[in-house]
Motif scaffolding. Structure first.
Motif, mmCIF file in Angstrom:
data_model
loop_
_atom_site.group_PDB
_atom_site.id
_atom_site.type_symbol
_atom_site.label_atom_id
_atom_site.label_comp_id
_atom_site.label_asym_id
_atom_site.label_seq_id
_atom_site.Cartn_x
_atom_site.Cartn_y
_atom_site.Cartn_z
ATOM 1 N N ASP A 213 0.846 -0.878 0.039
ATOM 2 C CA ASP A 213 0.018 -0.197 0.536
ATOM 3 C C ASP A 213 0.959 0.953 0.261
ATOM 4 O OD1 ASP A 213 -2.206 2.144 0.901
ATOM 5 O OD2 ASP A 213 -3.050 1.046 1.784
ATOM 6 N N PHE A 214 0.841 2.272 -1.022
ATOM 7 C CA PHE A 214 1.450 3.262 -1.510
ATOM 8 C C PHE A 214 1.112 4.418 0.003
ATOM 9 C CE2 PHE A 214 4.396 3.488 -4.772
ATOM 10 C CZ PHE A 214 4.176 2.224 -5.287
ATOM 11 N N GLU A 215 0.389 4.195 1.041
ATOM 12 C CA GLU A 215 0.093 5.093 1.558
ATOM 13 C C GLU A 215 -0.138 4.734 2.903
ATOM 14 O OE1 GLU A 215 -3.663 6.607 0.380
ATOM 15 O OE2 GLU A 215 -2.826 7.655 -1.408
ATOM 16 N N VAL A 216 0.978 3.004 3.129
ATOM 17 C CA VAL A 216 1.166 2.612 4.098
ATOM 18 C C VAL A 216 2.308 2.892 4.713
ATOM 19 C CG1 VAL A 216 1.388 0.741 5.392
ATOM 20 C CG2 VAL A 216 -0.603 1.244 4.307
ATOM 21 N N PRO A 217 2.795 3.920 5.880
ATOM 22 C CA PRO A 217 3.727 4.065 6.422
ATOM 23 C C PRO A 217 5.392 3.019 6.219
ATOM 24 C CG PRO A 217 2.787 4.589 8.506
ATOM 25 C CD PRO A 217 1.378 4.474 7.926
ATOM 26 N N ILE A 218 6.705 2.861 6.268
ATOM 27 C CA ILE A 218 6.807 1.971 5.494
ATOM 28 C C ILE A 218 7.324 1.091 6.563
ATOM 29 C CG2 ILE A 218 9.524 1.921 5.273
ATOM 30 C CD1 ILE A 218 9.569 3.995 3.206
ATOM 31 N N LYS A 219 6.851 1.567 7.739
ATOM 32 C CA LYS A 219 7.348 0.642 9.071
ATOM 33 C C LYS A 219 6.842 -0.812 9.010
ATOM 34 C CE LYS A 219 8.752 -0.106 14.216
ATOM 35 N NZ LYS A 219 8.514 -1.088 14.055
ATOM 36 N N VAL A 220 5.230 0.077 8.865
ATOM 37 C CA VAL A 220 4.212 -1.575 8.801
ATOM 38 C C VAL A 220 4.889 -2.515 7.711
ATOM 39 C CG1 VAL A 220 1.643 -2.011 8.045
ATOM 40 C CG2 VAL A 220 3.053 -0.396 9.075
ATOM 41 N N LEU A 221 5.164 -1.605 6.371
ATOM 42 C CA LEU A 221 5.476 -2.607 5.071
ATOM 43 C C LEU A 221 6.346 -3.290 5.603
ATOM 44 C CD1 LEU A 221 4.984 -0.553 2.048
ATOM 45 C CD2 LEU A 221 3.574 -2.162 3.829
ATOM 46 N N ALA A 222 7.724 -2.829 6.511
ATOM 47 C CA ALA A 222 8.955 -3.382 6.381
ATOM 48 C C ALA A 222 8.754 -4.384 7.458
ATOM 49 C CB ALA A 222 9.834 -2.398 6.757
ATOM 50 N N ASP A 223 7.819 -4.482 8.814
ATOM 51 C CA ASP A 223 7.650 -5.456 9.736
ATOM 52 C C ASP A 223 7.045 -6.449 8.848
ATOM 53 O OD1 ASP A 223 8.830 -4.328 12.013
ATOM 54 O OD2 ASP A 223 6.909 -2.595 12.384
ATOM 55 N N GLU A 224 6.077 -6.089 8.063
ATOM 56 C CA GLU A 224 5.397 -7.472 7.315
ATOM 57 C C GLU A 224 6.069 -8.261 6.970
ATOM 58 O OE1 GLU A 224 0.891 -5.716 7.284
ATOM 59 O OE2 GLU A 224 0.651 -8.151 6.526
ATOM 60 N N TYR A 225 6.564 -7.792 5.613
ATOM 61 C CA TYR A 225 7.727 -8.538 4.631
ATOM 62 C C TYR A 225 8.385 -8.098 5.018
ATOM 63 C CZ TYR A 225 2.498 -7.225 2.686
ATOM 64 O OH TYR A 225 1.138 -7.341 2.614
ATOM 65 N N PRO A 226 9.024 -9.707 4.412
ATOM 66 C CA PRO A 226 10.498 -9.569 5.949
ATOM 67 C C PRO A 226 11.572 -9.468 3.978
ATOM 68 C CG PRO A 226 9.658 -11.828 5.794
ATOM 69 C CD PRO A 226 8.695 -10.803 4.844
ATOM 70 N N ASP A 227 11.480 -9.559 3.004
ATOM 71 C CA ASP A 227 12.136 -9.269 1.911
ATOM 72 C C ASP A 227 11.688 -7.594 1.705
ATOM 73 O OD1 ASP A 227 9.807 -8.853 1.131
ATOM 74 O OD2 ASP A 227 9.851 -10.718 -1.095
ATOM 75 N N PHE A 228 11.077 -6.996 1.972
ATOM 76 C CA PHE A 228 10.295 -4.926 1.538
ATOM 77 C C PHE A 228 11.861 -4.353 1.641
ATOM 78 C CE2 PHE A 228 9.887 -1.047 2.861
ATOM 79 C CZ PHE A 228 8.518 -1.016 1.740
ATOM 80 N N VAL A 229 12.726 -4.995 3.271
ATOM 81 C CA VAL A 229 13.974 -3.682 2.967
ATOM 82 C C VAL A 229 15.170 -3.931 1.516
ATOM 83 C CG1 VAL A 229 15.426 -3.435 4.512
ATOM 84 C CG2 VAL A 229 14.032 -3.981 5.834
ATOM 85 N N GLN A 230 15.031 -5.414 1.650
ATOM 86 C CA GLN A 230 16.230 -5.376 0.287
ATOM 87 C C GLN A 230 16.209 -4.977 -0.772
ATOM 88 O OE1 GLN A 230 18.539 -6.421 0.944
ATOM 89 N NE2 GLN A 230 19.570 -6.197 -1.176
#
Lengths: 428, 81
Positions: free
Chosen positions: B7-24
């Motif tokens: 979701d492009f309007e959700v804080p990045i931290k939420v996405l990083a916590d949810e999906y392990p490959d997000f940060v890379q």
């Protein structure tokens, strides 16, 4: 009455800003823009002072920052880039090149904007445990300073470099400046809004004039209203602030902020040496000659607080003390310091007070002091080609050899280096 | 397996916590500061992909394409911002 005094300040403020901008070489066309900004800002505070958010009030550090950003944005989008485009199309037109030169010269003044941010806003972020973002941002600030300097050099060099090189250089610099404005306003300020109190902003506002402004004149003094302070107390501590504070505390724990020398004193003297030392010097102590006065009794004489204060004011060197945990503890606030220091620096980790490019050097000096492998270090620089500055660092130890911290001694030695012959008291 | 949504309007931290490959994935897209300790836990709470795209000068389209290719469903992303 309030309105009257404000509206009169409003007018003089705008006219003096106009004069300064024109004197600084800004295209008068931009002034109109700025006037509108000013008018909008003042309108809020005159007609509806109670409900105007503090961030929008003139003189609030956020309002000042945004005002500068507006002027900088206008300088780039309404002057520098259009002139670049027109000059591109007709490379022989000196007029556009001249305007690009003066716009870039104005853009160089962004240094003040960044310096205020780095010395006043970043310490505030530090205070609430937001430590990584300011470090990253400081690095980018420095890069941007470099890109603007590069572009400025290019348009002023002879022969003129390739058109497309100039274009690339200006576009790079301006793109980064605009992105930084976005980061400041859309990320940094909202983060600070979560944690900072009106008192925090007031402390910053008081120190801003000393560091100066970018393409605007000094804003009106701002002070939080009683309501704002009360409101700030209500909102504190927000959940985010608590979380950030928790993070900071955890970080402090892992970094072990106890004085490092406590655990492994490197220069410890033998008991015998210590006794021999003690018999020679008396430990510094306090004397209370009357109820309202205190003297500091040194081995070699006694000073009262007034004398101590006066002494640091006139010492021909600027002192800054970093404690054993590498946090800034104190500085001597003499009126003409070579490098101005703001009170916001007190309590900051010293590694956070330096631009990223010099951090490694600072870390090395401190590590050597902690380890006891070195006791002093020195640097000398030629500031703006005018002032010769001699900077010395000393490791401080107590009588038992425990590390107490690092003393920075900065001195303008231009005059001393120029001394010739002799001048004696006796010669009359 | 549950649907993976960016979701492009959700804080990045939420996405990083949810999906392990997000940060890379973000790092490879050019968000190189994302791996600096403390960044996701501070800035990450205040910034979503729309803001991140502007702050770092990385086009929204590029971000959307990359996550689509990795099997994510894209949400709240409009190209004409």
């Amino acid at each position: 009455m309030f309105d009257d005094s404000f509206s009169s300040v409003d007018v003089s403020e705008i006219t003096s800003a106009e004069r300064e901008l024109i004197a600084n070489g800004l295209n008068p066309m931009e002034i109109q823009n700025l006037c509108n900004v000013h008018a909008a800002v003042f309108k809020g505070s005159i007609t509806d002072n109670q409900t105007t958010p503090a961030f929008q009030k003139p003189g609030h550090p956020v309002s000042t920052m945004k005002l500068e950003n507006l002027v900088i944005t206008s300088l780039i989008n309404d002057e520098l880039l259009p002139c670049l485009k027109k000059w591109q199309q007709d490379g022989k037109n000196e007029k556009y090149l001249q305007r690009m030169r003066s716009a870039l010269k104005d853009l160089l003044k962004i240094d003040k904007h960044y310096t205020r941010k780095e010395n006043l806003i970043f310490p505030l972020m530090d205070k609430y445990g937001i430590t990584a973002p300011p470090k990253v941002m400081w690095g980018v600030d420095d890069e941007i300073r470099g890109w603007i300097k590069d572009a400025n050099k290019m348009v002023n060099s002879k022969p003129l470099p390739d058109k497309y090189e100039i274009e690339r250089s200006i576009e790079k610099a301006t793109k980064e400046v605009l992105e930084m404005i976005f980061k400041e306003e859309e990320i940094m300020i909202p983060m600070l809004d979560e944690v900072a109190t009106p008192e925090d902003w007031y402390a910053i506002a008081k120190e801003e004039p000393e560091l100066g402004y970018t393409l605007i004149s000094q804003p009106l003094p701002w002070k939080p209203t009683a309501e704002e302070i009360a409101e700030g107390k209500k909102k504190q501590p927000s959940s985010v602030a608590q979380e950030l504070n928790q993070m900071a505390m955890n970080l402090a724990k892992t970094q072990d902020l106890k004085p490092k020398s406590e655990s492994k004193p490197k220069k410890k003297m033998s008991v015998h040496e210590r006794i021999a030392q003690r018999s020679k010097t008396e430990p510094t102590s306090l004397e209370f000659p009357s109820l309202d006065s205190i003297n500091v009794k040194f081995d070699s004489g006694t000073l009262n607080l007034a004398e101590l204060t006066a002494l640091f004011k006139v010492l021909p060197v600027d002192l800054t003390l970093v404690d054993a945990t590498d946090h800034v503890k104190w500085f001597s606030n003499s009126p003409d310091r070579v490098f101005p220091r703001t009170k916001a620096v007190i309590g900051r980790a010293v590694v956070n007070c330096h631009p990223p490019k010099s951090v490694d050097k600072v870390k090395k000096i401190l590590a050597d002091f902690h380890a006891g492998t070195s006791q002093k270090n020195e640097f000398w620089i030629n500031l703006h080609g005018k002032i010769f500055v001699y900077i010395r660092y000393y490791a401080l130890h107590d009588e038992d050899g425990n590390y107490l911290g690092c003393l920075e001694v900065t001195q303008n030695v231009t005059h001393i280096r120029g001394l010739k012959g002799e001048k004696k008291l006796l010669n009359g | 397996m549950a649907e993976k949504v960016i979701d492009f309007e959700v804080p990045i931290k939420v996405l990083a916590d949810e999906y392990p490959d997000f940060v890379q994935i973000m790092y490879d897209l050019g968000f190189t500061k994302i791996k600096i300790p403390g960044m996701i836990n501070s800035v990450g709470k205040f910034i979503n992909l729309k803001k991140g795209s502007r702050a770092m000068g990385i086009p929204l389209e590029k971000i959307a394409n990359e996550f689509s290719q990795r099997g994510y469903t894209i949400k709240n992303y409009e190209q004409n911002k």
